[in-house]
Design an enzyme around this catalytic site. Structure first.
Site, short mmCIF file in Angstrom:
data_model
loop_
_atom_site.label_atom_id
_atom_site.label_comp_id
_atom_site.label_asym_id
_atom_site.label_seq_id
_atom_site.Cartn_x
_atom_site.Cartn_y
_atom_site.Cartn_z
N GLU A 152 -34.00 -25.99 -26.29
CA GLU A 152 -33.51 -25.77 -27.65
C GLU A 152 -34.56 -25.04 -28.48
O GLU A 152 -35.67 -24.77 -28.03
CB GLU A 152 -33.12 -27.12 -28.27
N GLU B 286 -27.40 -24.55 -17.45
CA GLU B 286 -26.77 -23.68 -16.45
C GLU B 286 -27.36 -22.29 -16.48
O GLU B 286 -27.66 -21.68 -15.45
CB GLU B 286 -25.26 -23.58 -16.73
N CYS C 116 -20.40 -25.01 -21.10
CA CYS C 116 -19.84 -24.46 -22.35
C CYS C 116 -19.21 -23.09 -22.08
O CYS C 116 -19.39 -22.50 -21.00
CB CYS C 116 -20.93 -24.37 -23.42
N ASN D 134 -31.80 -27.56 -20.37
CA ASN D 134 -31.58 -26.94 -21.67
C ASN D 134 -32.88 -26.84 -22.44
O ASN D 134 -33.74 -27.74 -22.37
CB ASN D 134 -30.49 -27.67 -22.47
#
Ligand code: THU
Length: 139
Positions: free
Chosen positions: A49, A60, A92, A47
């Site tokens: 951010e 993902e 998600c 991830n």
């Protein structure tokens, strides 16, 4: 940690390695993912951010982006997500949609944490009736 099947071990190691590079100063939640494509190759992602918060990219989607950059159109045969969470985190909703674009009909998703806890589910079970390229007659 329970003994893992060798195919899962490779995905787990790739996801854990990518997770170490997670850029997550806002949530402090490090996520790693790895996919195995039809070619047999494994691609990892983490991830990333952003100070705008909404610009965060999940692990993902990072793995899928890397695989498409390397191979072009891909088919995802297996996907593993690793966090430090208990229970392990699932993809998600937005990632489920992106995964749908490239998912093999029998795609299995492995949700894991660093302790080796593992929940394996059929992608179909967590994304029923997905909107896919077939709906646009693009397959
Ligand atoms: N995150 C992922 O990378 N994958 C998921 O499936 C769930 C959430 C990230 C996004 C954000 O950086 C952090 O985890 C907290 O939501």
């Amino acid at each position: 940690m329970k003994k893992m099947a060798p195919s899962i071990r490779k995905l787990f190691d790739a996801a854990k390695k990518a997770r170490l590079h997670s850029y997550s100063p806002y949530s402090n939640c490090k996520v790693g993912a790895a996919i195995r494509t039809k070619s047999g190759k494994i691609y990892g992602g983490c991830n990333v951010e952003n100070s705008s918060y909404g610009g965060a990219i999940c692990a993902e989607r990072g793995a899928i982006q890397t695989a498409v950059a390397a191979e072009g159109k891909i088919q995802i045969r297996e996907l593993l997500v690793v966090t430090d969470a208990n229970p392990p985190w699932p993809p998600c909703g937005l990632c489920r949609q992106i995964i749908s674009e490239f998912a093999a009909p029998d795609l299995t998703v492995h949700l894991m944490n660093l302790k080796g806890q593992q929940i394996s589910v059929a992608f179909d079970a967590i994304m029923p009736q997905a909107f896919t390229p077939e709906h646009l007659n693009k397959e």
